[in-house]
Scaffold this active site. Structure first.
Site, PDB file in Angstrom:
ATOM      1  N   ASP A  37       0.867  -1.185  -0.061  1.00 24.29           N
ATOM      2  CA  ASP A  37      -0.120  -0.023  -0.006  1.00 24.29           C
ATOM      3  C   ASP A  37       0.982   1.136   0.016  1.00 24.29           C
ATOM      4  O   ASP A  37       1.137   1.633   1.130  1.00 24.29           O
ATOM      5  CB  ASP A  37      -0.953  -0.086   1.423  1.00 24.29           C
ATOM      6  N   HIS A  38       1.391   1.649  -1.221  1.00 24.20           N
ATOM      7  CA  HIS A  38       2.156   2.733  -1.364  1.00 24.20           C
ATOM      8  C   HIS A  38       1.830   3.962  -2.083  1.00 24.20           C
ATOM      9  O   HIS A  38       1.027   3.972  -2.861  1.00 24.20           O
ATOM     10  CB  HIS A  38       3.517   2.089  -2.306  1.00 24.20           C
ATOM     11  N   GLU A 107       6.110   4.117   6.631  1.00 29.42           N
ATOM     12  CA  GLU A 107       7.318   4.702   6.093  1.00 29.42           C
ATOM     13  C   GLU A 107       7.256   6.151   5.554  1.00 29.42           C
ATOM     14  O   GLU A 107       6.279   6.376   5.002  1.00 29.42           O
ATOM     15  CB  GLU A 107       7.683   3.699   4.882  1.00 29.42           C
ATOM     16  N   ASN A 110       5.874   7.108   2.135  1.00 33.20           N
ATOM     17  CA  ASN A 110       4.445   7.120   1.546  1.00 33.20           C
ATOM     18  C   ASN A 110       3.599   8.262   2.332  1.00 33.20           C
ATOM     19  O   ASN A 110       2.823   8.795   1.763  1.00 33.20           O
ATOM     20  CB  ASN A 110       3.787   5.648   1.723  1.00 33.20           C
ATOM     21  N   SER A 173       9.248  -4.975  14.009  1.00 26.90           N
ATOM     22  CA  SER A 173      10.655  -4.960  13.809  1.00 26.90           C
ATOM     23  C   SER A 173      11.435  -4.685  14.874  1.00 26.90           C
ATOM     24  O   SER A 173      12.569  -4.724  14.953  1.00 26.90           O
ATOM     25  CB  SER A 173      10.783  -3.673  12.781  1.00 26.90           C
ATOM     26  N   GLY A 174      10.686  -4.649  16.167  1.00 23.61           N
ATOM     27  CA  GLY A 174      11.694  -4.687  17.225  1.00 23.61           C
ATOM     28  C   GLY A 174      10.484  -4.796  18.538  1.00 23.61           C
ATOM     29  O   GLY A 174       9.462  -5.210  18.517  1.00 23.61           O
ATOM     30  N   LYS A 242      14.803   0.084   9.957  1.00 23.35           N
ATOM     31  CA  LYS A 242      15.327   1.191  10.620  1.00 23.35           C
ATOM     32  C   LYS A 242      15.625   2.509   9.544  1.00 23.35           C
ATOM     33  O   LYS A 242      15.232   3.747   9.873  1.00 23.35           O
ATOM     34  CB  LYS A 242      16.233   1.247  11.698  1.00 23.35           C
TER      35      LYS A 242
END
Length: 323
Positions: A37-38, A107, A110, A173-174, A242
């Site tokens: 979804d960009h 991100e 986007n 991611s973490g 990251k």
């Protein structure tokens, strides 16, 4: 048994082609599909970024069996969470229960387009948590009025609700995102075969829930062509989340990856037409505990040949190894 998925990558194909590709993926026997979804492609060489939700609606009508899923939607900047809830509920109705809503903190690439700035990752996680709470409340059919730290909702209600709401996945991611996913998600999403991510997800309440990974591949009968295509369009992939979440423009990714070589890419992405190389690339996800792996064939023009090869060669090899 590991389910093998197909990725409609909106950064590398136009909307009509994306729908044609997922129709063929269903025919080829893929177990599920996911859709990026960009607003921008990662690199100019990819060349596309249609609106994913229109593509999904068309895909829901053009297919009959294959599950559909966002991988992933950010519900905090371009889209208000109340609007995401409406879109997802509608998709669940159109697909007759085949839709899953994958969410993530987004991100910069986007989300910067709406001019809201790009806060720290801690703030983005706060926003994602609040967004999921709003979406859940609307999925329950509630009349929602809320004035939160990041979002206002004024007298909202969904008027078309499916009998079963779409399951919600959260990308991790973490540790912070794993804790959030363990508490609030029905499934977890990750793009790296890191056992520690799944272990953290389990510790925070995710035990027994599905876990969906994703792996880029570059099929071509000529391996050199496959390597060059992967380098031209996917050399950003190894930069890590990251970095990838922070850069604001395709030209930024081009600059950040200018020293990445084709050999570097070939070392991390299976290239060519040897199914065993692709099987071995999937193996770390299986060993880490992923229950589903969505493959991303690099290159919009390369999809038809890849899908034919997948039906005849790749999917049987993967099911022989893991199914």
């Amino acid at each position: 048994m590991v389910r093998i998925g197909y990725t409609m990558m909106t950064e590398q194909a136009g909307p009509r082609d994306l729908v044609d590709h997922v129709v063929r993926a269903e025919e080829a026997g893929f177990d599920f599909s996911v859709t990026s979804d960009h607003f921008f492609p990662w690199l100019r060489s990819q060349g596309h970024a249609p609106y994913a939700w229109s593509v999904l609606g068309a895909a829901a009508q053009a297919t009959s069996r294959i599950p559909l899923m966002t991988y992933v939607t950010c519900p905090t900047f371009r889209y208000h969470p109340a609007v995401v809830a409406q879109k997802a509920a509608t998709m669940q109705l159109l697909s007759e229960g085949r839709f899953r809503l994958g969410l993530g903190s987004g991100e910069n690439l986007n989300e910067h387009v709406v001019g809201g700035g790009w806060p720290s990752v801690d703030v983005r996680h706060e926003m994602l948590e609040e967004a999921v709470e709003i979406i859940r409340a609307l999925f329950e059919g509630r009349h929602v009025t809320r004035h939160g730290a990041h979002f206002d909702v004024d007298s909202a209600r969904l008027w078309d609700l499916p009998d079963e709401p779409p399951p919600i996945g959260i990308a991790v991611s973490g540790d912070r995102s794993c804790a959030l996913a363990g508490r609030l998600a029905d499934l977890v999403i990750a793009t790296e075969p890191e056992p520690g991510l799944l272990e953290a997800f389990d510790r925070h309440g995710g035990a027994g829930k599905p876990r969906v990974g994703q792996l880029p591949v570059s099929h071509d009968a000529d391996r050199d062509t496959a390597v060059q295509r992967a380098h031209a369009q996917f050399r950003w992939f190894g930069s890590g989340w990251k970095v990838n979440s922070e850069l604001p423009h395709p030209d930024s990714f081009d600059a950040a990856t200018r020293f990445v070589t084709p050999d570097d890419v070939a070392a991390s992405i299976p290239c060519g037409d040897d199914p065993e190389e692709f099987v071995e690339a999937v193996r770390p996800y299986v060993e880490a505990g992923f229950t589903e792996v969505a493959l991303v064939q690099i290159g919009g023009d390369a999809q038809p040949a890849y899908l034919d090869w997948s039906e005849k060669t790749l999917l049987p090899a993967l099911r022989s190894a893991f199914g």
